[in-house]
Design an enzyme around this catalytic site. Structure first.
Site, PDB file in Angstrom:
ATOM      1  N   GLN A  31     -47.630  -4.746  27.817  1.00 29.94           N
ATOM      2  CA  GLN A  31     -47.627  -5.798  26.782  1.00 29.94           C
ATOM      3  C   GLN A  31     -46.771  -6.984  27.238  1.00 29.94           C
ATOM      4  O   GLN A  31     -45.964  -6.867  28.156  1.00 29.94           O
ATOM      5  CB  GLN A  31     -47.057  -5.232  25.471  1.00 29.94           C
ATOM      6  CG  GLN A  31     -45.734  -4.525  25.624  1.00 29.94           C
ATOM      7  CD  GLN A  31     -45.536  -3.345  24.667  1.00 29.94           C
ATOM      8  OE1 GLN A  31     -46.210  -3.202  23.650  1.00 29.94           O
ATOM      9  NE2 GLN A  31     -44.592  -2.463  25.016  1.00 29.94           N
ATOM     10  N   ASP A 157     -41.817   5.410  15.549  1.00 30.28           N
ATOM     11  CA  ASP A 157     -41.360   4.019  15.376  1.00 30.28           C
ATOM     12  C   ASP A 157     -42.169   3.146  16.336  1.00 30.28           C
ATOM     13  O   ASP A 157     -41.648   2.595  17.317  1.00 30.28           O
ATOM     14  CB  ASP A 157     -39.864   3.980  15.688  1.00 30.28           C
ATOM     15  CG  ASP A 157     -39.276   2.585  15.554  1.00 30.28           C
ATOM     16  OD1 ASP A 157     -38.103   2.419  15.940  1.00 30.28           O
ATOM     17  OD2 ASP A 157     -39.990   1.675  15.086  1.00 30.28           O
ATOM     18  N   SER A 158     -43.475   3.086  16.070  1.00 26.97           N
ATOM     19  CA  SER A 158     -44.390   2.485  17.051  1.00 26.97           C
ATOM     20  C   SER A 158     -44.820   1.083  16.632  1.00 26.97           C
ATOM     21  O   SER A 158     -44.585   0.647  15.506  1.00 26.97           O
ATOM     22  CB  SER A 158     -45.646   3.363  17.177  1.00 26.97           C
ATOM     23  OG  SER A 158     -46.434   3.188  16.014  1.00 26.97           O
TER      24      SER A 158
HETATM   25  N1  SAM Z   1     -40.217  -1.650  14.120  1.00 31.29           N
HETATM   26  C1  SAM Z   1     -41.410  -2.039  14.880  1.00 31.29           C
HETATM   27  C2  SAM Z   1     -42.647  -1.988  14.029  1.00 31.29           C
HETATM   28  O1  SAM Z   1     -42.594  -1.400  12.937  1.00 31.29           O
HETATM   29  O2  SAM Z   1     -43.662  -2.554  14.476  1.00 31.29           O
HETATM   30  C3  SAM Z   1     -41.539  -1.155  16.102  1.00 31.29           C
HETATM   31  C4  SAM Z   1     -40.541  -1.533  17.123  1.00 31.29           C
HETATM   32  S1  SAM Z   1     -40.525  -0.646  18.615  1.00 31.29           S
HETATM   33  C5  SAM Z   1     -40.133  -1.943  19.674  1.00 31.29           C
HETATM   34  C6  SAM Z   1     -42.233  -0.242  18.926  1.00 31.29           C
HETATM   35  C7  SAM Z   1     -42.364   0.401  20.302  1.00 31.29           C
HETATM   36  O3  SAM Z   1     -43.439   1.343  20.337  1.00 31.29           O
HETATM   37  C8  SAM Z   1     -42.661  -0.580  21.453  1.00 31.29           C
HETATM   38  O4  SAM Z   1     -41.520  -0.722  22.257  1.00 31.29           O
HETATM   39  C9  SAM Z   1     -43.841   0.038  22.210  1.00 31.29           C
HETATM   40  O5  SAM Z   1     -43.720  -0.081  23.614  1.00 31.29           O
HETATM   41  C10 SAM Z   1     -43.751   1.483  21.741  1.00 31.29           C
HETATM   42  N2  SAM Z   1     -44.994   2.253  21.888  1.00 31.29           N
HETATM   43  C11 SAM Z   1     -46.262   1.858  21.598  1.00 31.29           C
HETATM   44  N3  SAM Z   1     -47.134   2.851  21.889  1.00 31.29           N
HETATM   45  C12 SAM Z   1     -46.401   3.902  22.380  1.00 31.29           C
HETATM   46  C13 SAM Z   1     -46.724   5.204  22.849  1.00 31.29           C
HETATM   47  N4  SAM Z   1     -48.002   5.633  22.887  1.00 31.29           N
HETATM   48  N5  SAM Z   1     -45.715   6.020  23.255  1.00 31.29           N
HETATM   49  C14 SAM Z   1     -44.418   5.591  23.218  1.00 31.29           C
HETATM   50  N6  SAM Z   1     -44.036   4.346  22.804  1.00 31.29           N
HETATM   51  C15 SAM Z   1     -45.033   3.518  22.375  1.00 31.29           C
END
Ligand code: SAM
Length: 281
Positions: A31, A157-158
């Site tokens: 991303q 928390d994705s």
């Molecule tokens: N609070 C935010 C929201 O509600 O949108 C989320 C913040 S946190 C930065 C979201 C994280 O999820 C990102 O850093 C992203 O890289 C991670 N992420 C997305 N898909 C994922 C996966 N399949 N496994 C692990 N992490 C993932």
């Protein structure tokens, strides 16, 4: 130099925030990552142009994704966070002395690296100095397959159900989470905006109910998220967030929470009718 950053929440509405400086802008394997400074919300992280966290309002989201579960479960020792690379969820989990180990499984190492560099108030516990925290840079979908009956609590928390996070909103993933939880485990997942995302919520809660015996939605106000009206799914193998909640234990907590409290724990599960209708059985 004042620049207005705009995030479109639909084709016809969105949020616009005045920024003063770009602190980082780069692309990882997964991303586009930008960290900017803003006049109203302090530093702000964007992934693929979508607001993830801001210094000013992240306390709301991180209080509410963590504390309802950790005050419903009577003795959470081992917690997994999938996503959460900014570190805010881990920071809140660490306030619970009974937690022996918190594991962070974040797919994008650049998010962790740049959160430590530019968002130290959130990343305070993921800088490698806390022995109660373990970091994994991995896809949560892959990581979860290798763990059975291991965690008391799993927090998803994705990012939104696009890109690498699509699979984290599907029944197959919830079945893997169920297996990775201990017999009385709890899963929390951010479940988007009841105002804008009725369809996503309907599918998500249908999938959760096919797997977990107890499924509830609770709400929080997050000004920089679409509509400001945000939600979380509480999916549990044994404990109910209201009837099994020990209000005293929450009220006697030995740390300050700027948003969560023992009364809001109960109030957050009271939903407006349209939100309740989104997830009606
Ligand atoms: N609070 C935010 C929201 O509600 O949108 C989320 C913040 S946190 C930065 C979201 C994280 O999820 C990102 O850093 C992203 O890289 C991670 N992420 C997305 N898909 C994922 C996966 N399949 N496994 C692990 N992490 C993932």
């Amino acid at each position: 130099m004042d620049l207005w950053y705009t995030e479109k929440h639909t084709d016809n509405a969105g949020i616009t925030i005045k920024t003063t400086e770009t602190l980082f802008s780069g692309k990882s394997k997964y991303q586009q990552l930008d960290i900017v400074d803003t006049l109203e919300f302090g530093r702000m992280m964007l992934l693929d142009g979508l607001v993830m966290v801001t210094e000013r309002d992240e306390f709301i989201y991180h209080d509410m994704i963590v504390h309802p579960a950790l005050f419903t479960h009577p003795n959470p020792k081992k917690v997994l966070v999938i996503g959460g690379g900014d570190g805010g969820s881990i920071r809140e989990i660490m306030k619970h002395p009974e937690v022996e180990l918190a594991v962070l499984c974040e797919i994008d190492g650049l998010v962790i690296e740049k959160s430590i560099e530019f968002l130290p108030s959130m990343a305070v516990e993921i800088d490698g100095n806390n022995p109660r925290v373990k970091l994994h840079v991995d896809d949560g979908l892959a990581y979860i397959r290798d763990h059975q009956k291991e965690f008391d609590i799993i927090l998803v928390d994705s990012t939104d159900p696009i890109g690498p996070a699509v699979g984290l909103f599907e029944e197959n993933f919830y079945r893997l989470v169920f297996t990775a939880l201990k017999d009385d485990g709890i899963m929390i997942a951010q479940s988007e905006s009841p105002f804008y995302h009725a369809k996503i919520q309907k599918n998500m809660y249908q999938s959760l109910r096919a797997v977990f015996p107890i499924v509830e939605m609770y709400q929080a106000f997050v000004p920089t998220y679409p509509s400001g009206f945000w939600s979380f799914a509480f999916a549990s193998k044994a404990y109910h967030p209201i009837t099994d909640f020990d209000r005293d234990r929450s009220a006697k907590r030995n740390f300050h929470t700027h948003y969560y409290n023992e009364d809001l724990h109960l109030g957050a599960f009271m939903l407006p009718t349209f939100a309740r209708d989104n997830i009606a059985k």
